[in-house]
Enzyme design. Sequence first.
Site: not given
Length: 256
Positions: A172, A174, A179
Amino acid sequence: MLDFDLNMEQIQKHPIVATISIAAGAILASEVIWKMVTFLQGQLSGKKPLRVHEVLTFNELGDICAAQHLRSPDLSKSPDAVVLQCRNQHCTLRNVGKIVEQIDQAQYSIDIAIYTFTSLPLADAFKRALQRGVNIRIISDREMVFSAGSQINVLASLGVPVRTPITTYMMHNKYCVIDGVERVEEIRLLKKRKWMRPCCSVVVSGSVNWTRQGFGGNWENCILSADEKLARMFQADFARMWKAFENSEDKLKPKI
Ligand SMILES: [Zn+2]
């Protein structure tokens, strides 16, 4: 004097048209003055843009300025300066553009941990990153990889490795790390390079799934941060999961 008298006569004859014309002129003038002020501020300060540290909010105010942006170029091509400077801080196009702007600055790596991803502007930005030689890896939810409109599946078909946990619990997260220091070092060792160009770690993370509904309907947030300590912690989390889900990669063949 003659011209002035003539104009006054026109205003008296057509007061509504004259009022609209004056208002439109005033708005146009204020826009021009605002652009000149921001340009001069940039020139006089001589400062480079600060490293990103920003909270983006997505909510019911996200499209109140949408009509103004109709003439703007497609955001999937590149973030448009006019959209990025939109004064509506909740502007969906501006905020998606700000995420795209960070992806477009990636030099070596992008590690993505995401539940649902269907956003075309973000997918196009990741494709541009691939063309620049940026290494992208994705960890996602097993069911969502192949869901309708999934851009994870599209990126996988372009060679991006995808791993998922094999469980009923959801992936779940996000977030993505651009870099990340440890990942860039890993790439340096893999490519046997002595030196890498200086780059800036950036974390993109929040409640928002990278979907049309997430960016343009729900009440969501997304933090953009160049805080190196934060980036190291997210990068470590990704590295741990990437290793833990090692066995899932072969089973995820792109279906397009
Ligand atoms: Zn806007």
